[in-house]
Design a protein around this motif. Structure first.
Motif, short mmCIF file in Angstrom:
data_model
loop_
_atom_site.label_atom_id
_atom_site.label_comp_id
_atom_site.label_asym_id
_atom_site.label_seq_id
_atom_site.Cartn_x
_atom_site.Cartn_y
_atom_site.Cartn_z
N UNK A 172 3.45 2.24 12.74
CA UNK A 172 4.69 2.46 12.02
C UNK A 172 4.36 2.84 10.58
N UNK A 173 4.99 3.89 10.11
CA UNK A 173 4.68 4.37 8.75
C UNK A 173 5.97 4.65 8.01
N UNK A 174 6.11 4.00 6.85
CA UNK A 174 7.29 4.19 6.01
C UNK A 174 7.09 5.40 5.11
N UNK A 175 7.92 6.42 5.30
CA UNK A 175 7.85 7.60 4.45
C UNK A 175 8.29 7.26 3.03
N UNK A 176 9.35 6.47 2.92
CA UNK A 176 9.89 6.14 1.60
C UNK A 176 8.86 5.42 0.73
N UNK A 177 8.10 4.49 1.35
CA UNK A 177 7.15 3.69 0.58
C UNK A 177 5.70 4.19 0.73
N UNK A 178 5.52 5.19 1.60
CA UNK A 178 4.20 5.75 1.89
C UNK A 178 3.20 4.63 2.20
N UNK A 179 3.58 3.82 3.18
CA UNK A 179 2.70 2.73 3.60
C UNK A 179 2.93 2.40 5.07
N UNK A 180 1.89 1.81 5.70
CA UNK A 180 2.01 1.38 7.07
C UNK A 180 2.83 0.10 7.16
N UNK A 181 3.51 -0.04 8.30
CA UNK A 181 4.26 -1.26 8.60
C UNK A 181 3.64 -1.95 9.82
#
Length: 323
Positions: free
Chosen positions: A46-55
């Motif tokens: 899972x990758x958050x585009x808004x925060x540019x980080x993996x979840x």
């Protein structure tokens, strides 16, 4: 939340190496539900585009990041191959990459689902289409009032919003509050003092090769043999809700302890291959069950294992000495 586990009922000091967490305080994070916007999903990454980080703390039993460079390459590859799929925002995430297994689904996914239910969050549960033969997943979702959406883990999936609770405990550590909520939601009636032993089929690594004499031992203690792999999920709930004792070689079938009344008894056969695993000890403790173990020197091989029945009988006599 913090706790210290109780000793196994038949604990022996020379088995201290089997239970490294004895006497240690276990801490659980506060349950949280978060909403994530604009999320990419590939496999279980899972990758958050808004925060540019993996979840991946939400989606992996052991947190593992593909790496932003490799993930970006994979993302571009999928886009180039036109394998990007867009979904709307009516989805929730409760699984990790091990939850195709009955034990992990029961102990790790369902408590997260019940956290959502208790907060009146009913949206479609995301399940990879590679798990579509795992009937227990879809049966339990139906019982708890949830629908689902199958996604393709080989594609790049884009979600405008995903709602997900955090893990309620690390793998092998279970939040007692939510384990008991799962039991209360699914259990079918009270114990009828049934005794069951969960068996594996022939030519499996946990099949008991000296089965004829073993079955005589079960009969002596009025223990019924059960092949849980043959049961529908609803049958498992009904059957194990009646149990005051279940036993078995280490394996997912022991997760059916979640349907038992408090203070019921569980006996786990620990083979050499898995003797350091405390998963079912921890699960029993979280459910206020009386946990017993039988440490065997047998190794699992392709066609099963042989149990020392004299030693096993000593443990069974301890389990039932007050009955």
């Amino acid at each position: 939340m913090k706790l210290v586990r109780s000793l196994p009922e038949n604990y022996k000091s020379f088995d201290r190496d089997l239970f490294p967490s004895l006497g240690k305080e276990i801490t659980f994070n506060k349950p949280e539900i978060n909403s994530y916007k604009n999320v990419l999903l590939s496999g279980f990454n899972l990758f958050s585009i808004n925060n540019f980080q993996f979840l991946n703390k939400l989606s992996m039993a052991i947190d593992f990041n593909l790496g932003t460079i490799n993930f970006s390459k994979q993302m571009l590859s999928y886009i180039f191959k036109n394998k990007k799929i867009r979904y709307d925002s009516n989805y929730i995430w409760i699984i990790n990459d091990h939850c195709f297994n009955y034990y992990h689904w029961t102990a790790e996914a369902l408590p997260r689902l019940l956290l959502l239910k208790n907060n009146s969050i009913y949206k479609k549960v995301l399940i990879p289409n590679t798990w579509k033969e795992r009937d227990f997943i879809f049966d339990s979702l139906k019982l708890l009032g949830f629908t689902y959406e199958l996604y393709n883990p080989q594609f790049l999936n884009f979600f405008t919003q995903i709602i997900s609770p955090n893990h309620l405990g690390s793998t092998g550590n279970f939040n007692p509050n939510y384990m008991n909520i799962v039991r209360n939601e699914l259990k079918a009636g009270n114990s009828e003092n049934k005794r069951f032993w969960i068996l594996r089929k022939i030519n499996q690594s946990r099949y008991i090769k000296n089965i004829d004499n073993f079955e005589k031992l079960l009969k002596k203690y009025n223990i019924e043999k059960i092949f849980s792999d043959n049961l529908e999920y609803y049958q498992e709930i009904e059957l194990f809700s009646k149990a005051s004792f279940i036993g078995g070689v280490h394996g997912a079938g022991l997760a059916n302890m979640i349907f038992m009344d408090k203070n019921s008894k569980v006996l786990e056969v620990k083979t050499k291959n898995v003797e350091k695993s405390n998963a079912f000890y921890a699960m029993a403790d979280s459910l206020d069950l009386k946990y017993y173990y039988f440490r065997t020197n047998s190794n699992e091989d392709d066609d099963g294992l042989t149990l020392d029945l004299e030693q096993l009988e000593n443990e069974l006599s301890t389990v039932f000495k007050q009955n």
